[in-house]
Motif scaffolding. Structure first.
Motif, PDB file in Angstrom:
ATOM      1  N   PHE A 397      -0.587  -4.281   4.208  1.00 30.81           N
ATOM      2  CA  PHE A 397      -1.738  -3.658   3.547  1.00 30.81           C
ATOM      3  C   PHE A 397      -1.431  -3.050   1.758  1.00 30.81           C
ATOM      4  N   ALA A 398      -0.116  -2.421   2.126  1.00 37.67           N
ATOM      5  CA  ALA A 398       0.600  -2.600   1.920  1.00 37.67           C
ATOM      6  C   ALA A 398       0.862  -3.372   0.152  1.00 37.67           C
ATOM      7  N   LEU A 399       0.985  -4.817   0.081  1.00 39.65           N
ATOM      8  CA  LEU A 399       0.682  -5.861  -0.730  1.00 39.65           C
ATOM      9  C   LEU A 399      -0.134  -5.501  -1.523  1.00 39.65           C
ATOM     10  N   LEU A 400      -1.398  -5.430  -0.096  1.00 38.82           N
ATOM     11  CA  LEU A 400      -2.729  -4.993  -1.142  1.00 38.82           C
ATOM     12  C   LEU A 400      -3.027  -4.060  -2.327  1.00 38.82           C
ATOM     13  N   ASN A 401      -2.526  -3.011  -2.007  1.00 45.94           N
ATOM     14  CA  ASN A 401      -2.495  -2.430  -2.535  1.00 45.94           C
ATOM     15  C   ASN A 401      -1.517  -2.147  -3.887  1.00 45.94           C
ATOM     16  N   ARG A 402      -0.352  -3.059  -3.508  1.00 44.74           N
ATOM     17  CA  ARG A 402       0.279  -3.406  -5.037  1.00 44.74           C
ATOM     18  C   ARG A 402      -0.212  -3.810  -5.452  1.00 44.74           C
ATOM     19  N   MET A 403      -1.213  -5.240  -5.388  1.00 40.08           N
ATOM     20  CA  MET A 403      -1.910  -6.263  -6.166  1.00 40.08           C
ATOM     21  C   MET A 403      -2.736  -5.104  -6.805  1.00 40.08           C
ATOM     22  N   LYS A 404      -3.373  -4.617  -5.795  1.00 42.28           N
ATOM     23  CA  LYS A 404      -4.687  -3.766  -7.282  1.00 42.28           C
ATOM     24  C   LYS A 404      -4.233  -2.815  -8.400  1.00 42.28           C
TER      25      LYS A 404
END
Length: 825
Positions: A397-404
């Protein structure tokens, strides 16, 4: 004003103008081309004759070219029309013409190279005294295209065989003196294949093509072996440099400069790996999980010093594909710590070169998310501390937020990887949270694109590969035992406009089969959806259904023997008059699902295997299962197996029904054996207490469909012999059906036939055509009598037929004349 002719010795008085024989052309021109008045040599006549011959030759070539082009266009139009007339069955794939043409050309290249290799071998052994033509070999580009075609079709062994022939031809060719070859050129009959004097020596594209196909076929070790083979070739750039150094040239490292490597490639024909080849080699290591070798290739491409590099890789500018392949290698190895370094490397390289295309993209973060919570392939090795947390999906989920945050929009593949991470961590709640996050993003994106007020979620456009995220959520719920939630997700995704795939149905079916008790009603819903959508069960789904069906059949057989009744399956929607057991129901649904498969031979083998396994465990099949077997035989046109199925039905006491006749009609059409359908129809109308005859209208409609299928076959062929065979089948169908009606005294069906123009008119056309074109006297007599019999029906006495074409009216007129002549005689 002069009149020219040949001498009277060779050409008579009635041939005053141009005429000659081959013997005349061998003599002196002055002996024949002389003026009638002055009898002198005429140079102008020879010039005019030459111009006429030249013009005639050019005209003939242009005419032939026009005819060939016209024939080619007509062939294309006929092929297109034939494809449009072909019926499209559910699940039946259409042939790709371009792929078929590529395969034919690849086979031709293979044959030409093999023939050239045999000629070279004979010359080397001095067995062939005849000089071969100078242009003997196909071009290396055509050989590379053939390698790609064989590899894409899955026949990698054939591609390797062609590659070996390329190497052998190159090695043997240069052992033969050049003066032994004939200077005459050799032109092949096909213009698509251009022959050249030299053999097709493998190039960098050759090795890259083979390696990429080996990787796609899950053979990365073969790709590595091809790389090692390439390094041993004399024209590989490192070997060329070593040879230059041995000959006393400057032994400096300037040869490794990209400009010098390009010079070697142009002047010495050296093989220098480019970025595409390096990415292919890195992908081979990635599939094996060797992320260290992949990182070494990247270091060599960057020209880094003081770090581990890969031998044989020159300094090449990497691309985003290079870094994403490195991240994929870390994912397969289960090394999240090494994968997290990839975005930093991409950012630093982008800042150093100013190339924004090197920044992390959608695929980069999707691969990183998929790496979370994976086990290392080497458990004995110390892992990076960042690779821990095998049961914690927070990093995903942290990588998803960084991606966004970096402005990269996730797609369905990204959310599928996120939900799959939650499934590996046994966190179904977070998996559903990931699915809700995707739906929120989907709603927000649709609102921004439409610029309208809020709309229901059912009207939103699906994301790219959104079905994968739903499949991952269904799989997560199924693994956690939340069967009801998985079923609701399956129904909801269809409401929001996302079509379940075969993997979606496989995951849900596995969940339903493993639940206690088995949810057979929901399983029927899934199988019915697959049938309607034309989806074929995967190998995993096929194995699961087969295993559960066999297990249930064994339990049912054992329970029946013991005299007990235990409900193993709940919520089974079976009619009260139906005695179908649960195991037979699963076998039946599995056979029906397999009938959607496009590979006909594989399909018929699996269908009969399911039937045989059911018989082995002592289960008694019903008529629907026998109809499935006949359907498999009808699709493949296997009349012998269909006849064995009918014999087995008779031995088991199974009475054919309307579905049996329907499959028999289809098989009779495909195999052009009308008697097969008539035998089924006769079995259904025998006067016994168990048979239920068809209604007269239904019988005539089915036989009319078979007759119309024969008529459609006539329109698709112009071959005289094939048309005669089809005409005979149409007449046999008519006579067989009429004789059966008289035998069983089915007067109602006969009256239905008498007023059915759809059945009678094609039979009349066939009889008239066979009378005109048959070469057998008895057959022509029989055809005329049959035409007179058909035209005697009252429906043909009406002179105002608006729905009959010109050919039909002509056949009616001819048959009527024959009938009147027969009555008068």
């Amino acid at each position: 004003g002069h009149h020219f002719c040949f001498d009277n010795d060779d050409v008579g008085d009635d041939h005053p103008f141009l005429a000659y024989t081959p013997s005349m052309m061998n003599r002196c021109p002055q002996q024949y081309y002389r003026c009638r008045r002055c009898r002198c040599c005429n140079f102008h006549f020879i010039l005019v004759l030459t111009i006429i011959f030249s013009f005639a030759k050019n005209f003939c070539d242009a005419f032939n070219s026009h005819q060939n082009r016209h024939h080619y266009q007509a062939t294309r139009r006929n092929a297109s029309a034939a494809r449009k007339q072909q019926p499209k069955f559910a699940g039946e794939g259409q042939m790709d013409i371009s792929s078929s043409n590529r395969m034919k050309e690849a086979q031709l290249v293979e044959k030409l190279l093999l023939d050239a290799l045999e000629k070279v071998k004979k010359m080397k052994s001095n067995k062939d005294r005849v000089l071969p033509p100078s242009k003997l070999f196909p071009h290396v580009r055509q050989c590379n295209a053939a390698l790609a075609t064989f590899g894409d079709s899955g026949d990698f062994t054939r591609a390797l065989r062609l590659f070996t022939q390329m190497r052998k031809s190159a090695s043997l060719f240069y052992m033969i003196p050049r003066e032994r070859f004939s200077p005459l050129e050799h032109h092949h009959s096909l213009s698509s294949i251009n022959l050249i004097p030299v053999p097709p020596k493998p190039t960098l594209v050759t090795y890259s093509t083979l390696m990429s196909r080996a990787i796609s076929l899950r053979k990365p070790r073969v790709a590595i072996r091809l790389w090692k083979l390439l390094q041993t070739q004399p024209n590989f750039y490192t070997n060329v440099i070593s040879q230059k150094r041995r000959h006393g040239r400057n032994a400096t490292s300037s040869y490794m400069d990209p400009s010098m490597l390009h010079k070697l490639e142009m002047e010495e024909s050296a093989i220098v790996p480019d970025v595409i080849f390096c990415n292919t080699l890195m992908n081979a290591y990635a599939k094996m999980g060797d992320y260290r070798a992949a990182k070494a290739i990247l270091n060599s491409m960057l020209g880094a010093k003081g770090v581990f590099t890969h031998e044989g890789i020159p300094k090449v500018k990497p691309t985003a594909v290079t870094y994403n392949t490195l991240a994929d290698a870390c994912k397969v190895a289960g090394e999240l710590g090494a994968a997290l370094d990839v975005p930093e490397l991409m950012i630093s390289q982008s800042e150093a070169t100013g190339d924004k295309k090197l920044l992390p993209d959608q695929r980069t973060y999707t691969t990183l998310i998929s790496t979370v919570a994976r086990k290392s392939i080497d458990n004995q090795e110390t892992r990076d501390i960042r690779s821990g947390g095998e049961k914690d999906p927070d990093m995903a989920f942290a990588l998803l937020n960084r991606m966004k945050h970096e402005g990269i929009v996730p797609n369905g593949v990204t959310y599928s990887a996120l939900i799959d991470v939650c499934r590996r961590c046994n966190r179904v709640d977070m998996a559903l949270n990931g699915l809700r996050t995707m739906l929120k993003q989907k709603a927000k994106t649709n609102l921004a694109s439409e610029n309208t007020t809020a709309r229901p979620i059912y009207h939103h456009k699906p994301l790219q590969n959104e079905a994968g995220a739903w499949t991952a959520a269904i799989n997560a719920c199924g693994k956690a035992g939340r069967t009801d939630t998985a079923i609701r997700l399956f129904r909801t995704m269809q409401k929001v406009g996302v079509k379940p795939s075969s993997w979606t149905c496989a995951c849900l079916s596995d969940c339903l089969l493993k639940s206690t008790p088995i949810r057979i009603k929901e399983l029927e819903e899934v199988l019915q959806y697959m049938k309607g959508a034309g989806l074929v069960p995967s190998e995993v789904m096929y194995t699961s259904l087969m295993g559960v069906a066999l297990e249930l059949s064994q339990k049912e057989t054992r329970i029946t023997k013991d005299g007990l009744q235990v409900q193993l399956i709940d919520n089974l929607s079976i009619d009260s008059e139906d005695t179908t057991t649960e195991a037979i129901f699963l076998f039946k649904q599995l056979m029906r699902s397999l009938l959607m498969q496009t590979e006909k031979e594989d399909m018929i083998l699996k269908v009969f295997l399911v039937f045989q396994e059911m018989k082995n465990v002592g289960m008694l099949p019903d008529v629907a299962m026998y109809n499935s077997l006949l359907r498999a035989c009808a699709v493949t046109g296997n009349i012998e197996r269909a006849q064995s199925v009918l014999r087995r039905m008779e031995m088991d006491g199974i009475i054919p029904n309307r579905g049996t006749l329907k499959e028999a009609v289809t098989l009779a059409k495909n195999a052009r054996r009308s008697e097969f359908a008539l035998s089924i129809w006769a079995t259904m109308h025998k006067k016994t207490s168990q048979t239920v005859p068809l209604k007269p209208k239904v019988s005539v409609e089915m036989m009319g469909d078979l007759m119309n299928n024969y008529a459609s076959d006539l329109q698709q062929t112009s071959n005289h012999e094939e048309r005669i065979v089809i005409h005979r089948e149409m007449m046999n169908l008519y006579q067989g059906f009429i004789s059966k009606l008289e035998e069983f005294e089915l007067h109602d069906t006969f009256e239905e036939i008498a007023c059915n123009l759809t059945f009678l008119l094609p039979a009349l056309k066939a009889a008239v055509s066979c009378e005109y074109h048959s070469e057998v006297v008895k057959e022509r007599t029989r055809s005329r009598e049959l035409a007179c019999e058909i035209v005697g029906f009252e429906i043909f006495q009406n002179e105002h037929h608006t729905d009959i074409d010109r050919a039909g009216k002509k056949a009616i007129q001819l048959a009527t004349d024959w009938l009147y002549a027969f009555e008068i005689s």
